[in-house]
Design an enzyme around this catalytic site. Structure first.
Site, PDB file in Angstrom:
ATOM      1  N   SER A  23       0.922  -1.086  -0.246  1.00 54.08           N
ATOM      2  CA  SER A  23      -0.073   0.100  -0.018  1.00 54.08           C
ATOM      3  C   SER A  23       0.895   1.172  -0.152  1.00 54.08           C
ATOM      4  CB  SER A  23      -1.146   0.014   1.234  1.00 54.08           C
ATOM      5  OG  SER A  23      -0.268   0.082   2.521  1.00 54.08           O
ATOM      6  N   ASN A 110      -2.595  -1.733  13.547  1.00 58.76           N
ATOM      7  CA  ASN A 110      -3.979  -1.491  13.384  1.00 58.76           C
ATOM      8  C   ASN A 110      -4.472  -0.292  14.121  1.00 58.76           C
ATOM      9  OD1 ASN A 110      -3.708  -3.895  12.045  1.00 58.76           O
ATOM     10  ND2 ASN A 110      -4.803  -5.253  13.794  1.00 58.76           N
ATOM     11  N   SER A 277     -11.216  24.972 -28.791  1.00 62.33           N
ATOM     12  CA  SER A 277     -11.407  23.388 -29.630  1.00 62.33           C
ATOM     13  C   SER A 277      -9.982  23.325 -30.489  1.00 62.33           C
ATOM     14  CB  SER A 277     -12.726  23.508 -30.419  1.00 62.33           C
ATOM     15  OG  SER A 277     -12.655  22.642 -31.482  1.00 62.33           O
ATOM     16  N   ASN A 285     -15.020  26.811 -24.523  1.00 65.35           N
ATOM     17  CA  ASN A 285     -15.843  25.920 -23.696  1.00 65.35           C
ATOM     18  C   ASN A 285     -15.817  25.778 -22.115  1.00 65.35           C
ATOM     19  OD1 ASN A 285     -16.652  24.595 -25.988  1.00 65.35           O
ATOM     20  ND2 ASN A 285     -14.698  23.589 -26.308  1.00 65.35           N
ATOM     21  N   GLU A 290     -17.758  21.684 -16.697  1.00 66.21           N
ATOM     22  CA  GLU A 290     -17.914  20.165 -17.043  1.00 66.21           C
ATOM     23  C   GLU A 290     -17.192  19.089 -16.504  1.00 66.21           C
ATOM     24  OE1 GLU A 290     -18.420  20.254 -21.661  1.00 66.21           O
ATOM     25  OE2 GLU A 290     -17.373  21.975 -21.188  1.00 66.21           O
TER      26      GLU A 290
END
Ligand code: ARG
Length: 458
Positions: A23, A110, A277, A285, A290
């Site tokens: 982890s 723990n 774009s 945009n 969004e």
């Protein structure tokens, strides 16, 4: 590298098990909190005579050096060592020798992980609260700068009644105020120290939990060791609160997407917060809105992942619980980034007043006020509703609006009409008359705005 728990084992761990079980690739970010908690634990072990004071001092010095390495990006994390705790402990032993092996006395990973996560969560909660305040302030300033703008109010995304734009914006400020309160309230439940629960049953060493809690700024101690190592409520609660923030941001996002479209044209978002774009040169945009709307679903996913994780888990610690971190890290990072970007973007938004004024003339938003006008002249409301409905139909036939319909036309539907009808259907009149607490009159909205600004110390 040998495992810290290797004593019982003869065979080696399979490489795939290491890949599954490590982890440190995601929990290394807990290192600063892990080290802070270990320092407090080591100091207590020394003070209580559980380990030698000299060893405690060495441990504390070593941990501080490791903290500096971590901060400087010099720490070498190893997946073979599994998690943040074992990596730090191995680094400590490598640095200070045998004294380092005494740090893990009277605790377990723990209670250690439960403690680290609470310390981390407390800081994230504080960060989210302060970002929510910033966003509320940005909304309030935006409302203040546009206090005179009358705006179409919608129901069913159909023009309904005029409102002040400031009133609309302060609705969001109210949602974020409740969100802030939820985080503030959960902080009390988060700030409880699990350390001392050890693996699950407590520890036979004469530890002084209160001393450790005081050093770490915890308000209380967990009162059941089994609950302390199993409980993930606060992570669930945090993700639930994050989900509501995202829900509110997503609604605001949807409105900004609509408002900045050619069909509405109510606002223009600043260049720094829009994108072009690659093929259509004319485009600007609303990507921020969004993306925030899009990320909302993933934060809901984090909440569902955590709820599913704890469902049906027997007491106490189960390794499944290691899977709690990625969702809560993701929810926290996402909410903080989205709040920060919104607080920065809002001041860049320009209101297109002509387009708003044009929209205000659409959709017969004067109809309710016209019915109320007839009620003031003595007509029962239900009857007035019918009369106005027929007048609206007539306007549609004549392709005109209620403020432009000639008085003769009004009089054909009821002789209660008089020239003062034109005053009643002005947007200014319509908002001014809605003057009860919480309504949209300029007087009420100004008072509400003052209240928000005062509460934010602005
Ligand atoms: N990495 C572990 C987690 O996040 C720490 C606790 C490990 N405890 C254990 N018994 N293996 O949950």
């Amino acid at each position: 590298m040998s495992k810290l728990w290797g004593g019982r084992f003869e065979g080696k761990t399979h490489a795939l098990v290491e890949a599954l079980g490590e982890s440190v690739s995601f929990d290394a970010r807990l290192a600063p909190w892990d080290i802070t908690a270990s320092i407090a634990h080591a100091r207590m072990l020394g003070e209580c005579g559980i380990i030698a004071k000299g060893d405690a001092a060495k441990i504390i010095r070593g941990l501080k050096e490791i903290a500096a390495d971590v901060a400087a990006g010099r720490m070498q994390w190893s997946a073979a060592l599994e998690d943040v705790h074992t990596n730090i402990e191995a680094a400590l032993v490598a640095r200070i020798g045998d004294a380092g092996k005494r740090l893990h006395t009277a605790r377990s990973r723990n209670d250690q992980i439960a403690t680290d996560v609470r310390l981390w969560l407390r800081d994230q909660t504080d960060a989210v609260v302060s970002l929510l305040r910033e966003l509320r302030l940005a909304l309030a300033r935006f409302a203040e700068a546009n206090l005179d703008v009358i705006f179409p109010g919608f129901t069913h995304l159909q023009h309904a009644q005029p409102v002040l734009l400031a009133h609309h914006l302060l609705a969001y400020a109210a949602m974020f105020a409740r969100d802030q309160e939820r985080f503030t309230q959960m902080r009390r439940r988060v700030n409880v120290m699990p350390l001392g629960a050890a693996a699950l049953a407590g520890t036979p060493y004469p530890v002084d939990r209160a001393r450790v809690a005081k050093e770490l700024g915890f308000d209380a101690l967990s009162e059941n060791s089994m609950d302390a190592v199993s409980d993930r409520d606060s992570l669930v609660e945090f993700c639930a609160n994050c989900s509501l923030v995202m829900a509110h941001l997503s609604r605001l996002s949807e409105e900004l997407v609509l408002w900045s479209s050619q069909e509405f044209g109510f606002v223009e978002i600043g260049d720094a917060f829009t994108t072009g774009s690659s093929i259509m040169p004319q485009k600007k945009n609303p990507d921020v809105a969004e993306l925030v709307r899009g990320k909302t679903g993933r934060v809901y996913g984090d909440l569902v992942a955590l709820l599913t994780l704890v469902k049906g888990l027997p007491l106490t610690y189960n390794r499944d619980l290691q899977e709690d971190k990625e969702p809560v890290f993701h929810a926290s990072d996402t909410v903080q980034l989205c709040l920060a970007v919104y607080a920065a973007m809002i001041p860049s938004i320009a209101v297109r007043r002509d387009a708003v004024a044009r929209a205000l003339r659409l959709g017969f938003m004067e109809a309710t006020d016209l019915a109320d006008y007839l009620v003031r002249k003595g007509m029962p409301f239900r009857e007035a509703h019918g009369v106005v409905g027929r007048i609206v139909r007539r306007c549609i036939e004549l392709d005109t609006s209620l403020p432009e319909l000639p008085l003769e036309e009004y009089l054909r539907h009821s002789d209660a009409f008089a020239p003062d009808v034109y005053e009643a259907v002005k947007p200014e009149t319509m908002v001014r008359l809605r003057d009860t607490l919480g309504a949209t009159s300029p007087r009420r909205v100004k008072a509400a705005l003052r209240k928000v600004l005062r509460e934010l110390g602005a």
